[in-house]
Design a protein around this motif. Structure first.
Motif, short mmCIF file in Angstrom:
data_model
loop_
_atom_site.label_atom_id
_atom_site.label_comp_id
_atom_site.label_asym_id
_atom_site.label_seq_id
_atom_site.Cartn_x
_atom_site.Cartn_y
_atom_site.Cartn_z
N TYR A 38 0.83 -1.21 0.00
CA TYR A 38 0.00 0.00 0.00
C TYR A 38 0.86 1.26 0.00
O TYR A 38 0.46 2.29 -0.55
CB TYR A 38 -1.07 -0.01 1.09
N LEU A 39 2.06 1.21 0.58
CA LEU A 39 2.96 2.36 0.48
C LEU A 39 3.35 2.62 -0.98
O LEU A 39 3.48 3.77 -1.40
CB LEU A 39 4.21 2.13 1.32
N LEU A 40 3.54 1.53 -1.75
CA LEU A 40 3.86 1.68 -3.17
C LEU A 40 2.66 2.22 -3.94
O LEU A 40 2.80 3.12 -4.79
CB LEU A 40 4.32 0.34 -3.75
N PRO A 56 -10.18 4.88 -1.12
CA PRO A 56 -11.40 5.05 -1.90
C PRO A 56 -11.89 3.75 -2.52
O PRO A 56 -11.16 3.06 -3.22
CB PRO A 56 -10.98 6.05 -3.00
N GLY A 57 -13.15 3.40 -2.19
CA GLY A 57 -13.78 2.23 -2.79
C GLY A 57 -13.31 0.90 -2.25
O GLY A 57 -13.69 -0.16 -2.79
N ALA A 58 -12.47 0.87 -1.22
CA ALA A 58 -11.92 -0.39 -0.72
C ALA A 58 -13.00 -1.24 -0.08
O ALA A 58 -13.95 -0.74 0.54
CB ALA A 58 -10.80 -0.14 0.27
N GLY A 118 -2.24 -3.05 -10.39
CA GLY A 118 -3.54 -3.03 -11.02
C GLY A 118 -4.69 -3.34 -10.09
O GLY A 118 -5.80 -2.81 -10.23
N ARG A 119 -4.43 -4.20 -9.12
CA ARG A 119 -5.45 -4.60 -8.14
C ARG A 119 -4.68 -4.96 -6.87
O ARG A 119 -3.64 -5.61 -6.94
CB ARG A 119 -6.25 -5.79 -8.67
N LEU A 120 -5.20 -4.57 -5.71
CA LEU A 120 -4.43 -4.67 -4.47
C LEU A 120 -5.23 -5.41 -3.41
O LEU A 120 -6.40 -5.11 -3.17
CB LEU A 120 -4.08 -3.27 -3.97
N VAL A 121 -4.56 -6.41 -2.77
CA VAL A 121 -5.13 -7.10 -1.62
C VAL A 121 -4.18 -6.90 -0.44
O VAL A 121 -2.99 -7.24 -0.53
CB VAL A 121 -5.33 -8.60 -1.89
N ILE A 122 -4.73 -6.35 0.64
CA ILE A 122 -3.94 -6.08 1.86
C ILE A 122 -4.43 -7.03 2.93
O ILE A 122 -5.54 -6.89 3.45
CB ILE A 122 -4.12 -4.62 2.31
N ASP A 154 -5.64 4.57 -5.86
CA ASP A 154 -6.74 4.65 -6.83
C ASP A 154 -6.95 3.35 -7.60
O ASP A 154 -7.39 3.38 -8.75
CB ASP A 154 -6.50 5.81 -7.80
N VAL A 155 -6.61 2.23 -6.99
CA VAL A 155 -6.82 0.93 -7.63
C VAL A 155 -7.81 0.14 -6.79
O VAL A 155 -7.96 0.38 -5.58
CB VAL A 155 -5.50 0.15 -7.78
N PRO A 156 -8.54 -0.81 -7.40
CA PRO A 156 -9.44 -1.66 -6.61
C PRO A 156 -8.68 -2.35 -5.49
O PRO A 156 -7.63 -2.97 -5.73
CB PRO A 156 -9.97 -2.67 -7.64
N THR A 157 -9.19 -2.22 -4.26
CA THR A 157 -8.45 -2.69 -3.09
C THR A 157 -9.36 -3.52 -2.19
O THR A 157 -10.51 -3.14 -1.93
CB THR A 157 -7.89 -1.51 -2.28
N LEU A 158 -8.84 -4.64 -1.74
CA LEU A 158 -9.50 -5.51 -0.76
C LEU A 158 -8.65 -5.57 0.48
O LEU A 158 -7.45 -5.88 0.40
CB LEU A 158 -9.71 -6.91 -1.34
#
Length: 510
Positions: free
Chosen positions: A382-384, A476-478, A393-397, A449-453
């Protein structure tokens, strides 16, 4: 002590150290008994070392014909050992002067090689000169040492063409990164382990024909690792790079802070590089000067997905998840610096781990990949994403610390006694940041600003779940999913974890 008879009837001895896939090891010297290789810094914990005593050295018999000490004639001994061991293909490691023997073996028996490791090799067989200028520059890196002036004077005499045992002894400190008791004991054993007559004949007239050898090396199908020590005056890093360039499938590595015996100077650094190279499931890439090891699954043409492990873990943490994700993705799992088989440089921070992920994505041309990060790896991700939109492109934390100051702060940790597969300084460095993190890490979450879960581990997790919920609200939108599994969600509840990914649009095998 096992023995075998080679092509001319000479009985040669070899020593087996460790267990696992055999790694034939050729000692340098020239013509030094294999005992000085020891366990190669603990490499024997991962491979079975087959330490051959070359003819006339150690426990091997002297040949009837001393002319067979010549390097090119000993390639048949290596081939006889391969046949004796019943191996169709061999992994071969050669140190120092044995680099010549290994090069000639590779040129003569290329179909027998699976992997070739050249550790601080000499390069006459490959037709590469040893410029005194480069060696003098390497020697100058040791100018602050108390032994430097005397050792350099002896080295200058050797470069001028004079050589005797006294000069060799005086230059010995250059061969090690630290001229301490261990190095002195190792070096003092050398004269008794070397067959002087054999050494004098080893590089005799006719031994090397670079015009014939080099074209064969340029077509060698086997992967090659050329490993040089930063301070080595015999094989400088520049000349090692030139040697690596001869092979079509070569990896070149410089072991920082090492000289001519890198497994003595830093056993861990040595074994990590060699183990990563020899493991067919492990690859390496350089990102910002740091070597990062990684594993890969799936169709190369499939959409890329990168897995980033947590603190004190490594890429194998994803071994049960990655193959299932590989049904729809090209999956990459890498080791952060200080972990697993990647470099352990000694300095660590969330920002450096962020840079590792950044460098890995760029080095492998994976911009736009889906990134799944666990704990520390999630924070790096998420820092990146905050600072470099478009890379992910799509992020899962998964269970990542939200970088809110810990209250109470963690005390200074105590290093456990057992051997670790990560660099201990990672722990105090990251604990210090968790106690007093840079507030920008959480303040910039709104820039993602990418789709995040965001996946939390529920009440049994050591991460405050209300903080993870606040993180999800700030992005936003997570989406936020809680799976009652504790901190290791993907390990403890893999089915629920994969189901959450599928709901988010990341496909896997059920």
């Amino acid at each position: 002590m096992p023995t075998f008879h080679t092509y001319d009837g000479t009985e040669l001895a070899y020593h087996l150290v460790g267990e696992g896939t055999p790694l034939i090891c050729l000692p340098g010297g020239a013509m030094r008994a294999s005992a000085y290789l020891g366990t190669l810094g603990g490499l024997a914990e991962h491979r079975q070392l087959v330490l051959i005593d070359l003819r006339g050295t150690g426990d091997s018999a002297a040949p009837d014909d001393p002319a067979t000490y010549r390097c090119d004639r000993q390639t048949a001994d290596v081939e006889a050992l391969r046949a004796h061991l019943g191996l169709e293909h061999v992994d071969l490691l050669a140190h120092s002067a044995a680099g010549e023997l290994a090069a000639l073996y590779a040129a003569r028996y290329p179909h027998r090689l699976r992997n070739l490791v050249l550790v601080a090799p000499t390069t006459r067989a490959a037709g590469l000169p040893a410029p005194v200028r480069e060696s003098r520059e390497a020697a100058a890196l040791r100018s602050a040492e108390p032994w430097y002036e005397d050792a350099l004077a002896a080295l200058e005499e050797i470069w001028a063409g004079r050589m005797d045992d006294g000069l060799r002894t005086r230059t010995r400190p250059f061969m090690y990164a630290r001229w301490d008791a261990e190095a002195q004991e190792h070096g003092a054993a050398s004269p008794a382990q070397i067959n002087a007559e054999a050494a004098a004949r080893y590089a005799g007239e006719g031994a090397f024909d670079p015009a014939a050898t080099v074209p064969a090396l340029r077509t060698l199908a086997a992967p090659v690792l050329v490993l040089a020590g930063e301070y080595d005056t015999i094989l400088t890093p520049d000349r090692a790079a030139g040697l690596a360039a001869l092979f079509p499938h070569a990896e070149f590595a410089v072991q920082r802070g090492a000289a001519h015996f890198p497994w003595i100077d830093d056993p861990g650094a040595f074994t990590r590089v060699v183990e990563a190279f020899l493991d067919p499931e492990v690859h390496s890439v350089r990102a910002g000067g740091t070597r990062l090891a990684y594993r890969v699954w799936g169709d190369p043409a499939a959409p890329p997905l990168v897995l980033a492990h947590g603190r004190c873990g490594n890429s194998t943490d994803w071994a049960h998840i990655a193959p299932r994700l590989a049904a729809a993705h090209r999956v990459y799992a890498f080791d952060f610096r200080g972990h697993g088989l990647s470099d352990w440089p000694g300095r660590y921070s969330f920002e450096l781990f962020r840079d590792d992920l950044h460098g890995f994505l760029e080095a492998r041309n994976l911009a736009g990949a889906t990134v799944i990060g666990h704990s520390m790896g999630g924070a790096a991700a998420y820092l990146l994403a905050e600072r470099h939109p478009g890379l992910i492109g799509r992020l899962v934390i998964e269970e990542a610390p939200p970088l809110i100051p810990l209250d109470p702060p963690r005390p200074v940790p105590r290093r456990p006694d057992e051997r670790l597969d990560f660099d201990w300084p990672v722990v105090p460095a990251i604990d210090a940041q968790l106690n007093a993190p840079d507030p920008a890490g959480r303040e910039l979450l709104g820039e993602i600003d990418v789709p995040t879960l965001v996946i939390g581990g529920g009440p049994s997790s050591r991460i405050a779940q209300e903080d993870l919920a606040a993180m999800a609200r700030a992005i936003p939108g997570a989406e936020l999913v809680t799976i009652d599994a504790g901190h290791l969600v993907h390990t403890e509840r893999p089915e629920e974890f994969l189901a959450a990914l599928r709901s988010f649009g990341i496909q896997s095998v059920d």
